[in-house]
Design an enzyme around this catalytic site. Sequence first.
Site, PDB file in Angstrom:
ATOM      1  N   ARG A 199       0.887  -1.069  -0.315  1.00  0.00           N
ATOM      2  CA  ARG A 199       0.079  -0.020   0.013  1.00  0.00           C
ATOM      3  C   ARG A 199       0.795   1.198   0.003  1.00  0.00           C
ATOM      4  NH1 ARG A 199      -2.670   3.170   4.788  1.00  0.00           N
ATOM      5  NH2 ARG A 199      -4.086   4.520   3.441  1.00  0.00           N
ATOM      6  N   HIS A 245      -8.080   7.025   0.308  1.00  0.00           N
ATOM      7  CA  HIS A 245      -9.185   6.019   0.324  1.00  0.00           C
ATOM      8  C   HIS A 245      -9.580   5.278  -0.943  1.00  0.00           C
ATOM      9  CE1 HIS A 245     -10.758   7.703   4.672  1.00  0.00           C
ATOM     10  NE2 HIS A 245      -9.600   6.895   4.708  1.00  0.00           N
ATOM     11  N   HIS A 260     -16.405   6.369   3.364  1.00  0.00           N
ATOM     12  CA  HIS A 260     -15.573   5.552   3.886  1.00  0.00           C
ATOM     13  C   HIS A 260     -15.463   6.290   5.364  1.00  0.00           C
ATOM     14  CE1 HIS A 260     -11.912   2.892   4.656  1.00  0.00           C
ATOM     15  NE2 HIS A 260     -11.835   3.854   5.398  1.00  0.00           N
ATOM     16  N   LEU A 261     -15.949   5.665   6.279  1.00  0.00           N
ATOM     17  CA  LEU A 261     -16.120   6.482   7.599  1.00  0.00           C
ATOM     18  C   LEU A 261     -15.202   5.679   8.564  1.00  0.00           C
ATOM     19  CD1 LEU A 261     -19.764   7.182   7.584  1.00  0.00           C
ATOM     20  CD2 LEU A 261     -18.043   8.601   6.551  1.00  0.00           C
ATOM     21  N   ASN A 284     -11.415   6.449  11.135  1.00  0.00           N
ATOM     22  CA  ASN A 284     -10.909   7.486  11.669  1.00  0.00           C
ATOM     23  C   ASN A 284     -10.677   8.654  10.766  1.00  0.00           C
ATOM     24  OD1 ASN A 284     -10.133   6.958  14.511  1.00  0.00           O
ATOM     25  ND2 ASN A 284      -8.990   5.250  13.813  1.00  0.00           N
ATOM     26  N   ARG A 316      -9.125  15.360  12.297  1.00  0.00           N
ATOM     27  CA  ARG A 316      -8.934  16.200  11.260  1.00  0.00           C
ATOM     28  C   ARG A 316     -10.310  17.115  11.018  1.00  0.00           C
ATOM     29  NH1 ARG A 316      -7.299  11.876   6.889  1.00  0.00           N
ATOM     30  NH2 ARG A 316      -6.090  10.656   8.493  1.00  0.00           N
ATOM     31  N   ASP A 367     -13.032   8.975  19.232  1.00  0.00           N
ATOM     32  CA  ASP A 367     -13.742   7.599  19.010  1.00  0.00           C
ATOM     33  C   ASP A 367     -15.036   7.762  18.969  1.00  0.00           C
ATOM     34  OD1 ASP A 367     -14.833   4.948  19.679  1.00  0.00           O
ATOM     35  OD2 ASP A 367     -12.493   4.170  19.690  1.00  0.00           O
ATOM     36  N   ARG A 396     -17.558   5.660  19.069  1.00  0.00           N
ATOM     37  CA  ARG A 396     -18.280   5.017  19.924  1.00  0.00           C
ATOM     38  C   ARG A 396     -18.472   5.796  21.304  1.00  0.00           C
ATOM     39  NH1 ARG A 396     -14.857  -0.433  18.899  1.00  0.00           N
ATOM     40  NH2 ARG A 396     -13.313   1.465  18.770  1.00  0.00           N
ATOM     41  N   GLY A 427     -15.082   1.814   9.685  1.00  0.00           N
ATOM     42  CA  GLY A 427     -15.354   1.620  11.255  1.00  0.00           C
ATOM     43  C   GLY A 427     -16.761   2.084  11.846  1.00  0.00           C
ATOM     44  N   VAL A 428     -16.777   3.302  11.417  1.00  0.00           N
ATOM     45  CA  VAL A 428     -18.159   4.063  11.843  1.00  0.00           C
ATOM     46  C   VAL A 428     -19.345   3.507  10.906  1.00  0.00           C
ATOM     47  CG1 VAL A 428     -19.505   6.362  12.231  1.00  0.00           C
ATOM     48  CG2 VAL A 428     -16.935   6.051  12.629  1.00  0.00           C
ATOM     49  N   GLU A 452     -19.488   0.904   8.976  1.00  0.00           N
ATOM     50  CA  GLU A 452     -20.094  -0.539   9.025  1.00  0.00           C
ATOM     51  C   GLU A 452     -20.850  -0.707  10.453  1.00  0.00           C
ATOM     52  OE1 GLU A 452     -16.530  -2.854   8.335  1.00  0.00           O
ATOM     53  OE2 GLU A 452     -15.864  -1.635   6.619  1.00  0.00           O
ATOM     54  N   GLU A 459      -9.454  -3.758   2.218  1.00  0.00           N
ATOM     55  CA  GLU A 459      -8.244  -3.059   1.372  1.00  0.00           C
ATOM     56  C   GLU A 459      -7.446  -4.144   0.815  1.00  0.00           C
ATOM     57  OE1 GLU A 459      -8.485   0.404   4.340  1.00  0.00           O
ATOM     58  OE2 GLU A 459      -7.654   1.382   2.391  1.00  0.00           O
TER      59      GLU A 459
END
Length: 376
Positions: A68, A157, A184-185, A187, A217, A257, A259, A305-306, A308, A358
Amino acid sequence: MILVLNSGSSSVKYQLIDLDGPTRVLVGGKVERIGEHGSPVPDHEAALRIVAHEVSLDSPELTAIGHRVVHGGPLFTGPVLITDDVVKHIAEAVPLAPLHNPANLAGIEITRRLRPDLPQVAVFDTAFHSTIPPAARTYAIDREIAERNGVRRYGFHGTSTAYVSRVAAELVGRPDSANAIVLHLGNGASASAVSAGTCVDTSMGMTPLEGLVMGTRSGDIDPAVIFVLIRSGMSPDEVEAMLFRHSGLQGLCGENDMRTVIARVEAGDPDAVLAYDVYCHRLRKYIGAYCAVLGRVDVIAFTGGVGENSPLVRQNVLSGLHPLGIRLDPVRNASASGTRLISTDDSAVAVAVIPTDEELEIALETSAVVARTKSP
Ligand code: ADP
């Protein structure tokens, strides 16, 4: 078997992938805390030696290594077989990605030394976005200054967006023609508009700072704010560090984070409520913008992460979008994990959750490049 390497500044992630066998991921893991104080892993050389041991790098069954690489600069529009020249060009893109490209290069240089006989392929985060037309990739500033400094939208991404948009198009039965919005959510966070497999716009820019609100960011901000802050006594480096590392959810409520942010929202914490609302509002704005860019939207795909894992974010972001033909099914939205549709059957626009992969995408692209170079 293909080894996929994601060599970052403080960690190296790896997966050994068998594209033909019944089990795809044979070995996978992460070497962390590279170069940190008191860490047993002093540098990338040491990290790669650990990986080499874990994956049996000397195995004759290994056919290629896929790396990558975050920034391909203006030159790379797809994955390439790594040569000395390619390494040189990746190094030239270091000023565009000073945190990422040097670590990616370290991984490449060390594995080329350890297995000089193996084909190695660079897969760029920027490449999928190289099709974005001039109207969408050009910043409206002095053209000569922009060109001299490589100032334009590149997007990131891309590997994830390529994978997710393809799976989304298959899911809605339009593998070659679907118009998709990919969110794409993680970090970092980005939105992209993809038309028939070709990316036409994306929210991240010359760097991964632009666009959506992210963990740390800021995303979009009036560029004049930067000069106000510099004139108020902050140095350019301090402003940059603030925008990249102490902004977004972190800057608004002290927590990056999602969550934890959601748990605080549910407890009624006003700072977390504002951070969450700013995050969702920005996302909704980009969805509206990309509906306009694409004209017709077949599918909106959530990943990262968010994307999904958070039914709440998906519901809040899409609420009130019935006039755009977007109808979420609350039961499907709250349902179990995996690739799935979460819109109602009568929704004009399908909404999907698609776990990104990925590493698989890098392995597929690596294998395709190697096959291409082998055939006459
Ligand atoms: P990275 O961008 O580093 O690869 P991920 O894609 O794993 O990161 O995304 C990390 C983000 O996903 C974190 O903000 C985390 O809180 C969020 N996340 C993970 N699970 C959930 C969940 N169940 N609800 C809300 N957010 C979640």
